[in-house]
Design a protein around this motif. Structure first.
Motif, mmCIF file in Angstrom:
data_model
loop_
_atom_site.group_PDB
_atom_site.id
_atom_site.type_symbol
_atom_site.label_atom_id
_atom_site.label_comp_id
_atom_site.label_asym_id
_atom_site.label_seq_id
_atom_site.Cartn_x
_atom_site.Cartn_y
_atom_site.Cartn_z
ATOM 1 N N MET A 25 13.009 -12.450 52.153
ATOM 2 C CA MET A 25 12.423 -13.554 52.204
ATOM 3 C C MET A 25 11.757 -13.745 50.648
ATOM 4 O O MET A 25 12.122 -12.968 49.863
ATOM 5 C CB MET A 25 11.001 -12.892 52.198
ATOM 6 N N SER A 26 11.933 -14.695 50.084
ATOM 7 C CA SER A 26 11.275 -14.971 47.582
ATOM 8 C C SER A 26 9.723 -14.569 48.060
ATOM 9 O O SER A 26 8.819 -14.602 48.777
ATOM 10 C CB SER A 26 11.923 -16.531 47.988
ATOM 11 N N SER A 27 9.300 -14.231 46.671
ATOM 12 C CA SER A 27 8.556 -14.167 46.465
ATOM 13 C C SER A 27 7.453 -14.891 46.099
ATOM 14 O O SER A 27 6.596 -14.775 45.818
ATOM 15 C CB SER A 27 8.470 -12.627 45.101
ATOM 16 N N ARG A 28 8.274 -16.064 46.030
ATOM 17 C CA ARG A 28 7.301 -17.601 45.950
ATOM 18 C C ARG A 28 6.576 -17.566 46.646
ATOM 19 O O ARG A 28 6.702 -17.620 48.013
ATOM 20 C CB ARG A 28 8.230 -18.612 45.442
ATOM 21 N N VAL A 29 5.306 -18.214 46.257
ATOM 22 C CA VAL A 29 3.608 -18.473 46.964
ATOM 23 C C VAL A 29 4.599 -19.160 47.648
ATOM 24 O O VAL A 29 4.269 -19.659 49.080
ATOM 25 C CB VAL A 29 2.835 -18.544 46.175
ATOM 26 N N ASP B 237 4.078 -27.410 54.071
ATOM 27 C CA ASP B 237 2.884 -28.183 53.766
ATOM 28 C C ASP B 237 2.793 -27.738 52.865
ATOM 29 O O ASP B 237 1.857 -26.540 52.351
ATOM 30 C CB ASP B 237 1.786 -27.810 54.849
ATOM 31 N N PRO B 238 3.257 -28.056 51.092
ATOM 32 C CA PRO B 238 2.383 -28.034 50.150
ATOM 33 C C PRO B 238 0.978 -27.463 49.843
ATOM 34 O O PRO B 238 1.243 -27.137 48.756
ATOM 35 C CB PRO B 238 3.776 -29.178 49.088
ATOM 36 N N GLN B 239 0.471 -28.518 50.420
ATOM 37 C CA GLN B 239 -1.313 -28.290 50.586
ATOM 38 C C GLN B 239 -1.350 -27.174 51.290
ATOM 39 O O GLN B 239 -3.032 -26.936 50.989
ATOM 40 C CB GLN B 239 -1.676 -29.776 50.309
ATOM 41 N N ALA B 240 -1.128 -26.582 51.500
ATOM 42 C CA ALA B 240 -1.653 -25.131 52.307
ATOM 43 C C ALA B 240 -2.119 -24.315 51.284
ATOM 44 O O ALA B 240 -1.668 -23.801 50.368
ATOM 45 C CB ALA B 240 -0.371 -24.904 53.009
ATOM 46 N N GLU B 241 -3.318 -24.068 52.077
ATOM 47 C CA GLU B 241 -3.438 -22.934 50.443
ATOM 48 C C GLU B 241 -3.282 -21.566 50.446
ATOM 49 O O GLU B 241 -2.792 -20.984 50.922
ATOM 50 C CB GLU B 241 -5.115 -22.497 51.443
ATOM 51 N N THR B 242 -3.477 -21.313 49.548
ATOM 52 C CA THR B 242 -2.423 -20.232 48.691
ATOM 53 C C THR B 242 -3.341 -18.775 49.127
ATOM 54 O O THR B 242 -4.732 -18.765 48.695
ATOM 55 C CB THR B 242 -2.150 -20.081 47.411
ATOM 56 N N ASP B 243 -2.891 -17.738 50.015
ATOM 57 C CA ASP B 243 -3.675 -16.936 49.816
ATOM 58 C C ASP B 243 -4.641 -15.787 49.249
ATOM 59 O O ASP B 243 -3.449 -15.601 47.890
ATOM 60 C CB ASP B 243 -2.406 -15.813 50.798
ATOM 61 N N VAL C 266 -13.955 -17.057 47.663
ATOM 62 C CA VAL C 266 -12.547 -15.825 48.680
ATOM 63 C C VAL C 266 -11.939 -15.220 47.570
ATOM 64 O O VAL C 266 -11.528 -14.010 47.406
ATOM 65 C CB VAL C 266 -11.490 -16.987 49.463
ATOM 66 N N MET C 267 -11.750 -16.211 46.678
ATOM 67 C CA MET C 267 -10.842 -15.608 44.519
ATOM 68 C C MET C 267 -11.112 -14.852 44.555
ATOM 69 O O MET C 267 -11.072 -13.024 44.025
ATOM 70 C CB MET C 267 -10.469 -16.796 44.307
ATOM 71 N N SER C 268 -13.198 -14.791 44.008
ATOM 72 C CA SER C 268 -13.672 -14.111 43.964
ATOM 73 C C SER C 268 -14.059 -12.340 44.319
ATOM 74 O O SER C 268 -13.597 -11.473 43.613
ATOM 75 C CB SER C 268 -15.149 -14.384 42.746
ATOM 76 N N ALA C 269 -14.264 -12.734 45.670
ATOM 77 C CA ALA C 269 -14.413 -10.765 46.189
ATOM 78 C C ALA C 269 -12.760 -10.313 46.140
ATOM 79 O O ALA C 269 -13.012 -9.707 45.677
ATOM 80 C CB ALA C 269 -14.998 -12.291 47.422
ATOM 81 N N GLN C 270 -11.440 -11.385 46.573
ATOM 82 C CA GLN C 270 -10.856 -10.336 46.328
ATOM 83 C C GLN C 270 -10.717 -9.144 44.387
ATOM 84 O O GLN C 270 -9.658 -8.766 45.213
ATOM 85 C CB GLN C 270 -8.792 -11.523 46.880
#
Length: 176
Positions: free
Chosen positions: A1-5, A13-19, A65-69
C-alpha cells in the motif's frame, strides 16, 4: 500500500477529505524555532502538496479537526490555510471546505522559493547562487546613491558613470 494520501480507497473520489491523523503524520513536526507556528504548518503542508503526497483536489480536514489533531489553536490552522490559499496551494469553496491546489501560473519568485525559513529545497528556479562580487557591488551602489538621486533620479540618457562603464567595456572589446 502506498504512503500517498490520495492512494487506495481515496483514488475513487479525489475530493474525499484527507484524514487529519494521516495528514499530521505525513507533515511530521511543525514547530520550527524562529518562525510563527502557522507559517511552519503552512510550509509542511506545502511540502507534502508539492511532492504529490496529497494530490490536487483533495479536501483538507476542517480547521477544528486539524487543530485538535495537531494540538494547536484553530486560529493557527486557519492562518496556515489562509497562507496556502494566498500562495495558490489551496482553494476555499464556501460551505464545502478547503481543497488542495497546485499553483498553475508559476507564481512569484518568492512563492516558488517557499516561505522564509523553509527547510524545503525548491528546484523550480534552477538558478545558481549569487556571485561573490554582488555584496561589494551593492555596497558601492549604496554609497553612490546620494549623488544619483540628488535630483529627480531620472536622466534620459542614463547616468554618466554607467554610460562611461558601457563605453569602456565596448572599447576593450575593440568595438567603436
Amino acid at each position: 500500500m502506498s504512503s500517498r494520501v490520495g492512494s487506495s480507497a481515496n483514488t475513487a473520489d479525489p475530493q474525499a477529505e484527507t484524514d487529519a491523523r494521516t495528514l499530521a503524520g505525513l507533515m511530521g513536526s511543525v514547530k520550527i524555532e524562529g518562525m510563527p507556528l502557522y507559517r511552519s504548518l503552512a510550509n509542511q503542508l506545502r511540502r507534502i502538496i508539492a511532492d504529490g503526497t496529497v494530490p490536487a483536489g483533495k479536501r483538507l480536514p476542517p480547521e477544528r479537526v486539524m487543530s485538535a489533531q495537531l494540538g494547536v489553536s484553530r486560529v493557527t490552522v486557519t492562518s496556515a490555510y489562509r497562507e496556502l490559499r494566498e500562495q495558490g496551494w489551496a482553494a476555499a469553496v464556501h460551505g464545502a471546505g478547503t481543497f488542495v491546489a497546485v499553483p498553475s501560473d508559476g507564481g512569484s519568485w518568492v512563492s516558488m522559493m517557499g516561505s522564509e525559513g523553509s527547510s524545503v529545497l525548491d528546484f523550480v528556479n534552477a538558478a545558481p547562487e549569487a556571485s561573490p562580487l554582488l555584496a561589494d557591488a551593492l555596497v558601492d551602489a549604496v554609497s553612490s546613491l546620494a549623488k544619483t538621486i540628488a535630483g529627480h533620479g531620472y536622466t534620459p540618457p542614463g547616468t554618466s558613470d554607467l554610460r562611461r562603464a558601457i563605453a569602456d567595456r565596448y572599447s576593450r572589446r575593440g568595438l567603436p
